[in-house]
Design a protein around this motif. Structure first.
Motif, PDB file in Angstrom:
ATOM      1  N   SER A   1      17.789  20.648  89.633  1.00 35.85           N
ATOM      2  CA  SER A   1      17.689  21.899  90.393  1.00 35.85           C
ATOM      3  C   SER A   1      18.221  21.728  91.815  1.00 35.85           C
ATOM      4  O   SER A   1      18.839  22.648  92.364  1.00 35.85           O
ATOM      5  CB  SER A   1      16.252  22.422  90.403  1.00 35.85           C
ATOM      6  OG  SER A   1      15.390  21.503  91.000  1.00 35.85           O
ATOM      7  N   GLN A   2      18.022  20.566  92.409  1.00 34.48           N
ATOM      8  CA  GLN A   2      18.571  20.296  93.739  1.00 34.48           C
ATOM      9  C   GLN A   2      20.099  20.262  93.674  1.00 34.48           C
ATOM     10  O   GLN A   2      20.782  20.818  94.544  1.00 34.48           O
ATOM     11  CB  GLN A   2      18.019  18.989  94.290  1.00 34.48           C
ATOM     12  CG  GLN A   2      18.378  18.735  95.724  1.00 34.48           C
ATOM     13  CD  GLN A   2      17.804  17.430  96.270  1.00 34.48           C
ATOM     14  OE1 GLN A   2      17.242  16.630  95.537  1.00 34.48           O
ATOM     15  NE2 GLN A   2      17.964  17.215  97.549  1.00 34.48           N
ATOM     16  N   ALA A   3      20.651  19.637  92.640  1.00 30.58           N
ATOM     17  CA  ALA A   3      22.110  19.591  92.459  1.00 30.58           C
ATOM     18  C   ALA A   3      22.668  21.000  92.266  1.00 30.58           C
ATOM     19  O   ALA A   3      23.714  21.350  92.828  1.00 30.58           O
ATOM     20  CB  ALA A   3      22.462  18.717  91.261  1.00 30.58           C
ATOM     21  N   ALA A   4      21.963  21.828  91.495  1.00 31.89           N
ATOM     22  CA  ALA A   4      22.394  23.207  91.265  1.00 31.89           C
ATOM     23  C   ALA A   4      22.424  23.995  92.575  1.00 31.89           C
ATOM     24  O   ALA A   4      23.373  24.752  92.832  1.00 31.89           O
ATOM     25  CB  ALA A   4      21.471  23.885  90.260  1.00 31.89           C
ATOM     26  N   GLN A   5      21.419  23.821  93.421  1.00 34.14           N
ATOM     27  CA  GLN A   5      21.384  24.529  94.704  1.00 34.14           C
ATOM     28  C   GLN A   5      22.531  24.101  95.615  1.00 34.14           C
ATOM     29  O   GLN A   5      23.125  24.939  96.301  1.00 34.14           O
ATOM     30  CB  GLN A   5      20.038  24.291  95.403  1.00 34.14           C
ATOM     31  CG  GLN A   5      18.885  25.021  94.763  1.00 34.14           C
ATOM     32  CD  GLN A   5      19.092  26.524  94.740  1.00 34.14           C
ATOM     33  OE1 GLN A   5      19.498  27.131  95.735  1.00 34.14           O
ATOM     34  NE2 GLN A   5      18.846  27.135  93.594  1.00 34.14           N
ATOM     35  N   ILE A   6      22.848  22.811  95.608  1.00 33.70           N
ATOM     36  CA  ILE A   6      23.969  22.308  96.415  1.00 33.70           C
ATOM     37  C   ILE A   6      25.277  22.972  95.972  1.00 33.70           C
ATOM     38  O   ILE A   6      26.054  23.450  96.787  1.00 33.70           O
ATOM     39  CB  ILE A   6      24.068  20.771  96.318  1.00 33.70           C
ATOM     40  CG1 ILE A   6      22.878  20.129  97.028  1.00 33.70           C
ATOM     41  CG2 ILE A   6      25.390  20.264  96.887  1.00 33.70           C
ATOM     42  CD1 ILE A   6      22.727  18.645  96.751  1.00 33.70           C
TER      43      ILE A   6
ATOM     44  N   TYR B   1      29.903  26.662  96.691  1.00 33.18           N
ATOM     45  CA  TYR B   1      30.939  27.485  96.094  1.00 33.18           C
ATOM     46  C   TYR B   1      30.593  28.970  96.007  1.00 33.18           C
ATOM     47  O   TYR B   1      31.379  29.747  95.469  1.00 33.18           O
ATOM     48  CB  TYR B   1      31.294  26.935  94.706  1.00 33.18           C
ATOM     49  CG  TYR B   1      31.840  25.532  94.782  1.00 33.18           C
ATOM     50  CD1 TYR B   1      33.050  25.258  95.408  1.00 33.18           C
ATOM     51  CD2 TYR B   1      31.116  24.466  94.261  1.00 33.18           C
ATOM     52  CE1 TYR B   1      33.549  23.970  95.499  1.00 33.18           C
ATOM     53  CE2 TYR B   1      31.608  23.164  94.347  1.00 33.18           C
ATOM     54  CZ  TYR B   1      32.818  22.931  94.964  1.00 33.18           C
ATOM     55  OH  TYR B   1      33.299  21.654  95.055  1.00 33.18           O
ATOM     56  N   SER B   2      29.441  29.380  96.506  1.00 28.73           N
ATOM     57  CA  SER B   2      28.999  30.782  96.432  1.00 28.73           C
ATOM     58  C   SER B   2      29.181  31.320  95.017  1.00 28.73           C
ATOM     59  O   SER B   2      29.829  32.341  94.799  1.00 28.73           O
ATOM     60  CB  SER B   2      29.781  31.646  97.425  1.00 28.73           C
ATOM     61  OG  SER B   2      29.555  31.194  98.729  1.00 28.73           O
TER      62      SER B   2
ATOM     63  N   SER C   1      32.251  31.994  89.247  1.00 31.70           N
ATOM     64  CA  SER C   1      32.641  32.490  90.573  1.00 31.70           C
ATOM     65  C   SER C   1      32.431  34.004  90.654  1.00 31.70           C
ATOM     66  O   SER C   1      32.233  34.680  89.632  1.00 31.70           O
ATOM     67  CB  SER C   1      34.103  32.151  90.862  1.00 31.70           C
ATOM     68  OG  SER C   1      34.951  32.932  90.044  1.00 31.70           O
ATOM     69  N   ASN C   2      32.501  34.527  91.870  1.00 28.40           N
ATOM     70  CA  ASN C   2      32.333  35.977  92.082  1.00 28.40           C
ATOM     71  C   ASN C   2      33.413  36.799  91.395  1.00 28.40           C
ATOM     72  O   ASN C   2      33.190  37.959  91.066  1.00 28.40           O
ATOM     73  CB  ASN C   2      32.324  36.291  93.583  1.00 28.40           C
ATOM     74  CG  ASN C   2      31.077  35.763  94.247  1.00 28.40           C
ATOM     75  OD1 ASN C   2      30.019  35.645  93.622  1.00 28.40           O
ATOM     76  ND2 ASN C   2      31.196  35.428  95.518  1.00 28.40           N
ATOM     77  N   ASN C   3      34.598  36.198  91.162  1.00 27.29           N
ATOM     78  CA  ASN C   3      35.673  36.928  90.476  1.00 27.29           C
ATOM     79  C   ASN C   3      35.697  36.670  88.970  1.00 27.29           C
ATOM     80  O   ASN C   3      36.658  37.002  88.293  1.00 27.29           O
ATOM     81  CB  ASN C   3      37.040  36.630  91.112  1.00 27.29           C
ATOM     82  CG  ASN C   3      37.450  35.177  90.971  1.00 27.29           C
ATOM     83  OD1 ASN C   3      36.730  34.376  90.382  1.00 27.29           O
ATOM     84  ND2 ASN C   3      38.602  34.840  91.520  1.00 27.29           N
ATOM     85  N   GLY C   4      34.646  36.054  88.431  1.00 27.79           N
ATOM     86  CA  GLY C   4      34.505  35.885  86.987  1.00 27.79           C
ATOM     87  C   GLY C   4      35.087  34.616  86.408  1.00 27.79           C
ATOM     88  O   GLY C   4      35.138  34.461  85.190  1.00 27.79           O
ATOM     89  N   MET C   5      35.541  33.696  87.239  1.00 31.11           N
ATOM     90  CA  MET C   5      36.123  32.450  86.753  1.00 31.11           C
ATOM     91  C   MET C   5      35.027  31.390  86.543  1.00 31.11           C
ATOM     92  O   MET C   5      34.178  31.189  87.413  1.00 31.11           O
ATOM     93  CB  MET C   5      37.143  31.923  87.755  1.00 31.11           C
ATOM     94  CG  MET C   5      37.948  30.749  87.242  1.00 31.11           C
ATOM     95  SD  MET C   5      39.253  30.293  88.398  1.00 31.11           S
ATOM     96  CE  MET C   5      38.405  29.043  89.322  1.00 31.11           C
TER      97      MET C   5
END
Length: 98
Positions: free
Chosen positions: A44-49, A54-55, A78-82
């Protein structure tokens, strides 16, 4: 009184032992049996990093080897679906995009 003091010393010594991450072989290369000091101690710490770096939305996290160290492979959206992957080195905390 000395029994309480000795017990108190034993507790403080045992609480400072670094167990490392469960599921990983904490022996350094060469089998010394010493545990690694980890900058990232959980998936979970790795996921938060990765999420912050990368937002992006975290889809999954896997334990893996990063070079000769323990680490995590994170699948991100990603925010653009990638969909892309990043790895986090548990020992150093460094992150790289694959």
């Amino acid at each position: 009184m000395s029994v309480i003091t000795n017990l108190s010393s034993a507790i403080s010594i045992s609480s400072s032992v670094n167990i490392g991450h469960p599921g990983f072989n904490n022996k350094a290369k060469g089998g010394s049996g010493k545990s690694q000091s980890l900058a990232v101690k959980s998936s979970s710490q790795a996921a938060q990093i990765a999420k912050r770096q990368y937002s992006a939305k975290v889809l999954s996290v896997q334990s893996t080897k990063v070079g000769n160290s323990t680490g995590y492979r994170i699948k991100l959206l990603s925010n653009n679906g990638m969909v892309f992957y990043a790895t986090v080195n548990a020992r150093t905390g460094s992150i790289s995009r694959n």
